[in-house]
Design a protein around this motif. Structure first.
Motif, short mmCIF file in Angstrom:
data_model
loop_
_atom_site.label_atom_id
_atom_site.label_comp_id
_atom_site.label_asym_id
_atom_site.label_seq_id
_atom_site.Cartn_x
_atom_site.Cartn_y
_atom_site.Cartn_z
N VAL A 1 -7.71 -0.28 0.46
CA VAL A 1 -7.86 -1.82 0.38
C VAL A 1 -9.48 -1.99 0.15
O VAL A 1 -10.05 -2.73 -0.43
CB VAL A 1 -7.78 -2.51 1.57
N GLY A 2 -10.22 -1.35 1.26
CA GLY A 2 -11.82 -1.64 1.40
C GLY A 2 -12.48 -1.25 0.03
O GLY A 2 -13.29 -1.97 -0.36
N ILE A 3 -12.03 -0.37 -0.92
CA ILE A 3 -12.76 -0.04 -1.89
C ILE A 3 -12.67 -1.05 -3.04
O ILE A 3 -13.47 -1.23 -3.87
CB ILE A 3 -12.18 1.51 -2.28
N SER B 1 -8.22 7.70 -2.78
CA SER B 1 -7.60 7.23 -1.58
C SER B 1 -6.05 6.90 -1.60
O SER B 1 -5.28 6.71 -0.47
CB SER B 1 -8.09 5.64 -1.29
N SER B 2 -5.39 7.19 -2.74
CA SER B 2 -4.04 7.14 -2.79
C SER B 2 -3.09 8.21 -2.41
O SER B 2 -2.24 8.13 -1.92
CB SER B 2 -3.60 6.65 -4.07
N VAL C 1 0.74 -1.33 0.11
CA VAL C 1 0.03 -0.15 0.02
C VAL C 1 0.91 1.07 0.05
O VAL C 1 1.88 1.37 0.71
CB VAL C 1 -0.84 -0.04 1.22
N PRO C 2 0.63 2.14 -0.87
CA PRO C 2 1.65 3.41 -1.15
C PRO C 2 1.70 4.07 0.34
O PRO C 2 0.64 4.04 1.15
CB PRO C 2 0.87 4.36 -2.04
N GLU C 3 2.61 4.61 0.80
CA GLU C 3 2.79 5.51 1.97
C GLU C 3 1.74 6.38 2.25
O GLU C 3 1.45 6.50 3.40
CB GLU C 3 4.35 5.79 2.40
N THR C 4 1.33 7.25 1.30
CA THR C 4 0.60 8.22 1.73
C THR C 4 -0.57 7.99 1.32
O THR C 4 -1.89 8.66 1.68
CB THR C 4 0.77 9.35 0.41
N ALA C 5 -1.19 6.69 1.16
CA ALA C 5 -2.65 6.12 0.92
C ALA C 5 -3.31 6.14 2.31
O ALA C 5 -2.81 5.99 3.37
CB ALA C 5 -2.72 4.99 0.33
N SER C 6 -4.53 6.11 2.42
CA SER C 6 -5.62 5.99 3.34
C SER C 6 -5.81 4.47 3.24
O SER C 6 -6.63 4.12 2.40
CB SER C 6 -6.69 6.55 3.09
N PRO C 7 -4.97 3.61 4.15
CA PRO C 7 -4.96 2.08 3.93
C PRO C 7 -6.42 1.73 3.95
O PRO C 7 -6.64 0.75 3.28
CB PRO C 7 -4.27 1.79 5.30
N GLY C 8 -7.52 1.99 4.89
CA GLY C 8 -8.51 1.40 4.83
C GLY C 8 -9.54 1.46 3.65
O GLY C 8 -9.95 0.57 3.13
N LEU C 9 -9.41 2.73 3.23
CA LEU C 9 -10.19 3.02 2.03
C LEU C 9 -9.58 2.47 0.74
O LEU C 9 -10.16 1.82 -0.16
CB LEU C 9 -10.30 4.53 1.77
#
Lengths: 218, 202, 280, 74
Positions: free
Chosen positions: C61-63, C104-105, C51-59
């Motif tokens: 993956v969840g999306i 999200s990213s 997962v990219p460092e700046t991403a919002s991890p929950g969203l």
């Protein structure tokens, strides 16, 4: 109603207030729930931006204080849209829709950025204006048919709601769900925090979908 | 017939709405537009009021509350947007009012009348008296204490509703409880509005 | 359901591969093999993923889960002959999914792809009008009822051609390389998909495959009525090839033009509805 | 499921895959012998298919690498 959103699976009654679950409203409810949970659990992203005229890039951070408020607003927005999609009472529907409008403004307004706040203010003006046709629509439906229950209106035992009232309802929902159209101006996306911004679009979408069903059945 | 009277009222309300919307189109100043929109909201409540039944009264309240909430939120955004959130504000700073006895007398009359009326309308009138008093005197009260009083009276109101549902034979008690609860709640809430002149300590 | 799901994924990937092949042939290129999209998806699933460092991890993956989930649900509704309104809802929700993918990213490319997905909301209105027109003729919105109506009265394609045209346009706007595919404009790298690589991208491809199968199959069910399995496959290929031809010979429109054309179609469709006497 | 410093990421994804796949197979079987109502079966597939799909790939290739910053070096 049996043919439009599907036959209701379950009707929950609180006196004359009622909540009903057809396949259609249940689908919308689950979607609202999923995205509310996503807003609840996910941290905001850090937007990467290039500094104009240079090679430098930087990532925007969201402060915890701001995030707390926006997350709360996003969850409130999710709850309001859940209410709007399942309620079986026309006036409750308009109230939930108005609530979606307020929370949408709240989600973006916490960002300390002039452009974003300007967009939020303009959107808020539209949302506030839209409560006029929204409540007026519900009021006229109540006056002409004598009931506000969507189930009663759909059953055909009361006179059909006038076209004018249904048009007012649609107009009101369009006004309350204006946020994504302001988003198209790209001003709102200067605001970081994807899980919350996405709640704006989702809630407006859900109330659009719901009002489509409502105006068809009443 | 009722419908004919209703439609005449409806036409009047729609005319008001159209006038207000035209004004809205012509106005470009953000603050003026905000004020105009508040004017536009009144016709929408008028449409509901034209129902002329108990239901209408029940429907107007939430409509009014939603409208006020949106208005307050937008004013806050306006303050931040224009960068005037930290400007110092201090009540109605008029010597004549702040020294005279008239505000006290008017407030007392309003409060007594409100208590006699009881219920939501009474709360509104009594609250108006307190708002007027605070505005005239610029008093600083204990904000959190008032908030708590408002919360407790709200709980009383809700508890009264549960009595209606569960023990309907005690309806008179519940009615009195609800009336007093809502009276106190609305009074205190409006008093809070009267004190919202920014935070002097920040 | 499981077997239908696998058929929809595989069939959708093959259809998308065929789509690319036909476009290439129209443009006089050899083009990739038809099973290219299947290979593509497999390739993405076997790639190193993070997962990219700046991403919002929950969203982030969840999306992807939501994307697959909503189209699986749409497939279930089509199989059950349920309400077309639900499919309409899922279709509109796909916009939110694109939106979430892009935002999200934290990448600017993804962000602008997401903004365009919001603009492309205009493409949903023809679908709504099309749904309303169908309801006028059949008196129901359940897919099973609509199919039954056509078994008696003949295909809706002949009864209500404008509705079919509007729906065709809607499907077209969700096909890759279409003139309305502004969310995937090449000036934005890959638009909203830019930052979803590896397994995430494979998941997105699966969702896209189900989406393609569902939308094309729904068009056939709504406008041609009951078909034998063989005829269904032939019809779906013919429909796809016609879409590919349109995609091959038209350039991608600028976002503004795209929205204008879709809005015009909506106005025309509203006129059609007035003609039918729905709106007094 | 989120990549990061988790070392057992692939293991976790593998477990999710096995569990969801088992549930899907069991659901299909129960539906085939008409124990599970079709609506519940569909709900199960809609909920479990996406994680099953993703966790297979994650189990295969998610190395638990640290994320990178997008927009650099395109």
């Amino acid at each position: 109603m049996s043919s439009l959103g599907g036959a209701p699976w379950y009707i929950l009654e609180f006196g004359d207030e009622l909540v009903y679950f057809t396949p259609y409203t249940t689908t919308l409810l689950i979607l609202a729930l999923v995205f509310t949970v996503l807003a609840l659990v996910s941290r905001p992203e850090r937007q990467v931006e290039a500094l104009f005229g240079t090679d430098a890039i930087y990532a925007k951070d969201t402060t915890v204080d701001q995030m707390r408020f926006r997350r709360f607003m996003a969850i409130a927005c999710g709850c309001a849209s859940m209410g709007a999609v399942v309620t079986g009472d026309l006036f409750n529907f308009t109230l939930f829709v108005a609530l979606v409008g307020i929370t949408n403004v709240g989600i973006v307004a916490a960002v300390k950025n002039r452009h974003v706040q300007n967009a939020a203010f303009q959107y808020g003006l539209v949302a506030l204006t839209a409560t006029v046709p929204l409540f007026a629509g519900a009021g006229i439906v109540a006056a002409t048919t004598g009931t506000l229950s969507i189930v009663a209106l759909a059953s055909g035992t009361v006179p059909q709601a006038p076209f004018f009232a249904r048009a007012l309802l649609c107009l009101g929902v369009v006004g309350e769900g204006m946020a994504p159209f302001y988003a198209a101006k790209a001003e709102m996306f200067r605001a970081p925090g994807a899980p919350y911004v996405i709640m704006c679009s989702l809630s407006s979408l859900l109330i659009f979908l719901r009002v489509a069903e409502v105006v068809m059945v009443i | 017939m009722i419908w004919q009277e209703y439609s005449v009222g409806l036409l009047v309300v729609l005319a008001c709405g159209i006038v207000a919307f035209v004004a809205l189109l012509l106005e470009w100043d953000d603050l003026h537009r905000l004020l105009l929109i508040d004017l536009v909201e009144i016709p929408s409540l008028g449409v509901i009021a034209l129902l002329g039944t108990d239901l209408a009264e029940a429907l107007i309240l939430p409509g009014l509350v939603v409208g006020i909430a949106e208005l307050l939120a937008l004013s806050q955004i306006y303050l931040h947007k224009e960068g005037i959130a930290d400007r110092k504000v201090s009540g109605l700073n008029i010597e004549v009012i702040s020294k005279a006895d008239a505000p006290v007398i008017i407030s007392v009359i309003l409060i007594v009348y409100g208590i006699v009326l009881s219920g939501f309308t009474g709360g509104g009138i009594a609250g108006l008296g307190i708002v007027f008093f605070f505005m005239a005197r610029g008093a600083k009260e204990h904000f959190s204490l008032l908030e708590m009083a408002s919360g407790v009276s709200w709980a009383l109101w809700i508890a009264a509703f549960f009595v209606f549902m569960v023990l309907p034979q005690y309806w008179f008690l519940a009615l009195m409880g609800a009336a007093i609860g809502i009276l106190l709640k609305v009074t205190v809430k409006m008093a809070l509005v009267g004190m919202m002149w920014g935070r002097p300590d920040e | 359901m499981i077997e239908a799901l696998f058929a929809a994924v595989l069939g959708g990937l093959l259809l998308l591969g065929l789509h690319r092949k036909v476009i290439a042939r129209v443009q006089q290129r050899p083009g990739p093999p038809v099973w290219q999209e299947v290979l593509h998806t497999l390739k993405f699933s076997f790639k190193s993923t993070w997962v990219p460092e700046t991403a919002s991890p929950g969203l982030f993956v969840g999306i992807v889960l939501v994307a697959i989930g909503i189209w699986t649900a749409a497939l279930a509704v089509v199989l059950a002959g349920g309400s077309i309104l639900i499919i309409f809802g899922v279709y509109m929700l796909h916009k939110i999914v694109e939106h979430g993918f892009g935002l999200s990213s934290g990448s600017p490319y993804g962000k602008f792809g997401a903004v365009r997905s919001v603009i492309s909301a205009a493409s949903e209105i023809p679908l709504f009008v099309s749904v309303a027109a169908i309801a006028v003729f059949t008196g129901s919105l359940a897919i099973s009822d609509i199919v039954a109506y056509q078994a008696v009265n003949g295909p809706l394609l002949i009864i209500a051609p404008p509705a079919a045209f509007a729906m065709y346009l809607v499907i077209l706007s969700k096909m890759p390389f279409s003139p309305f595919a502004i969310v995937e404009g090449k000036e934005l790298v890959s638009g909203y998909k830019t930052e979803h690589f590896g397994v995430w991208r494979a998941g997105l491809e699966v969702a896209n495959a189900i989406k393609t199968s569902v939308l094309l199959g729904l068009f056939l069910l709504l406008f041609l009525g009951p078909l034998s399995p063989f005829a269904f496959v032939v019809a779906i290929v013919i429909l796809l090839v016609s879409l590919s031809f349109v995609c091959a010979v038209t350039p991608m429109l600028a976002p503004f033009d795209s929205v204008t054309i879709q809005a015009l179609v909506t106005v025309v469709m509203l006129g059609y509805l007035v003609l039918l006497g729905v709106i007094p | 499921m989120m990549a990061g410093k988790v070392t057992g990421l692939q293991q976790g994804a593998g477990r999710i895959f096995v569990v969801s796949a088992l549930f899907l197979i069991a659901g299909t079987f129960l539906w085939a012998i008409q124990v599970l109502p079709v609506i519940w079966y569909w709900a199960e597939v809609i909920i479990l298919f996406p994680p099953c799909c993703l966790s297979l790939g994650l189990w295969w290739m998610a190395r638990g690498r640290r994320g990178d910053v997008p927009f650099v070096g395109y």
